[in-house]
Design a protein around this motif. Sequence first.
Motif, short mmCIF file in Angstrom:
data_model
loop_
_atom_site.label_atom_id
_atom_site.label_comp_id
_atom_site.label_asym_id
_atom_site.label_seq_id
_atom_site.Cartn_x
_atom_site.Cartn_y
_atom_site.Cartn_z
N LEU A 69 0.02 14.43 -1.49
CA LEU A 69 -0.22 15.56 -2.39
C LEU A 69 0.83 16.65 -2.21
CD1 LEU A 69 -4.11 15.95 -2.29
CD2 LEU A 69 -2.71 15.43 -4.29
N ILE A 70 1.18 16.94 -0.96
CA ILE A 70 2.19 17.97 -0.70
C ILE A 70 3.55 17.54 -1.26
CG2 ILE A 70 3.49 19.15 1.11
CD1 ILE A 70 0.73 20.30 0.74
N LEU A 71 3.92 16.28 -1.03
CA LEU A 71 5.20 15.78 -1.56
C LEU A 71 5.21 15.81 -3.08
CD1 LEU A 71 5.80 12.72 0.81
CD2 LEU A 71 7.02 14.90 0.82
N THR A 72 4.08 15.47 -3.68
CA THR A 72 3.98 15.50 -5.14
C THR A 72 4.10 16.92 -5.66
OG1 THR A 72 2.55 13.54 -5.11
CG2 THR A 72 2.52 14.88 -7.10
N PRO A 99 0.80 -1.24 0.00
CA PRO A 99 0.00 0.00 0.00
C PRO A 99 0.83 1.28 0.00
CG PRO A 99 0.02 -0.96 2.19
CD PRO A 99 0.74 -1.94 1.30
N VAL A 100 1.42 1.61 -1.16
CA VAL A 100 2.14 2.87 -1.34
C VAL A 100 1.21 3.84 -2.07
CG1 VAL A 100 4.14 4.00 -2.38
CG2 VAL A 100 4.34 1.67 -1.48
N SER A 137 14.83 4.52 5.70
CA SER A 137 14.89 4.67 7.15
C SER A 137 15.36 6.07 7.54
CB SER A 137 15.83 3.62 7.74
OG SER A 137 15.95 3.78 9.13
N TYR A 138 16.36 6.58 6.81
CA TYR A 138 16.86 7.93 7.09
C TYR A 138 15.79 8.97 6.83
CZ TYR A 138 19.36 12.32 6.40
OH TYR A 138 19.76 13.63 6.46
N LEU A 139 15.06 8.83 5.71
CA LEU A 139 14.01 9.79 5.38
C LEU A 139 12.88 9.76 6.40
CD1 LEU A 139 13.82 9.33 1.49
CD2 LEU A 139 14.84 11.23 2.76
N LEU A 140 12.54 8.55 6.88
CA LEU A 140 11.48 8.44 7.88
C LEU A 140 11.90 9.10 9.19
CD1 LEU A 140 10.21 4.79 7.30
CD2 LEU A 140 9.00 6.91 6.80
N ASP A 141 13.16 8.91 9.58
CA ASP A 141 13.68 9.56 10.79
C ASP A 141 13.63 11.09 10.64
OD1 ASP A 141 14.15 7.13 11.97
OD2 ASP A 141 16.27 7.05 11.41
N LEU A 142 14.02 11.57 9.46
CA LEU A 142 14.00 13.00 9.21
C LEU A 142 12.57 13.53 9.24
CD1 LEU A 142 15.63 15.54 8.41
CD2 LEU A 142 15.27 14.88 6.01
N GLU A 162 -4.09 1.07 5.51
CA GLU A 162 -3.55 2.42 5.47
C GLU A 162 -2.43 2.50 4.43
OE1 GLU A 162 -4.36 5.25 6.99
OE2 GLU A 162 -6.11 4.30 7.89
N PHE A 163 -2.55 3.42 3.49
CA PHE A 163 -1.50 3.63 2.50
C PHE A 163 -0.49 4.63 3.04
CE2 PHE A 163 -4.36 1.39 -0.08
CZ PHE A 163 -3.78 1.11 -1.31
N PHE A 164 0.76 4.47 2.59
CA PHE A 164 1.83 5.39 3.02
C PHE A 164 2.30 6.20 1.81
CE2 PHE A 164 6.26 6.57 3.47
CZ PHE A 164 6.25 7.19 4.69
N PRO A 165 2.43 7.51 2.00
CA PRO A 165 1.96 8.33 3.13
C PRO A 165 0.47 8.65 2.99
CG PRO A 165 3.07 9.71 1.53
CD PRO A 165 3.16 8.30 1.00
#
Length: 214
Positions: A119-122, A36-37, A172-177, A110-113
């Motif tokens: 939408l904001i990331l896009t 679920p991406v 993992s780094y991006l999720l931490d950030l 639940e899809f991530f994100p």
Amino acid sequence: MRSLLQKDWMLYRIFFIVILGLMLWASLSALLTFGPVSPTLFAIPFLWLAPVSMTLFEFKNDSDVLINSLPVTRRQVVLSKYVILSLFSVVSAAILAVIHILLQSVLSVEFFPPPIVALILTYAGIGAFLSIYLPLYFLAGPRFMLFASLAMFLAGFIGLSKISPHAMDVLSYLLDLWQQYTVLQWSFGLFTVTTLLLLLSWWIATRIYETKNF
């Protein structure tokens, strides 16, 4: 201005429809492969193809010569490019966001994100690309940008192939950030910065094109 937008839609609608189809295909493939991406994220790389497709068409048909023979200002020519690409990006991302919500409801996962974050990331990913690509396009012209785009995509493909073995570490780094700030902070920050980049980009592109000799 309206005639320029109509002209762009008539010329590039096939490109836009094909790119939208590719986005839908990639979203389904990712769902079956990775889980679920959010489908909305797949708008980013595929919408990068939209300005490149326009460049390819204009290089082939010398459209810049024709456009500058029409009774329109150069400011309107620049603005029409930003508007048509922004409209296509918004519509495509909205369609994928609706698909995200429908799939999340039907599959009960639940899809991530989440949809708003996706939408904001896009918006940030597409806006950042357009804010760099379009001024370079008006500066260098379709011929140069066609080959520059091919080189850029080749470099991106090579870069992804190098990064892919470390994909989990990068994720993992991006999720931490991401967790260091709230969703509201990230959303507001990315939206503000991207909007300012696009406005600055449009101003620079307009200045470049108004002073360019043909």
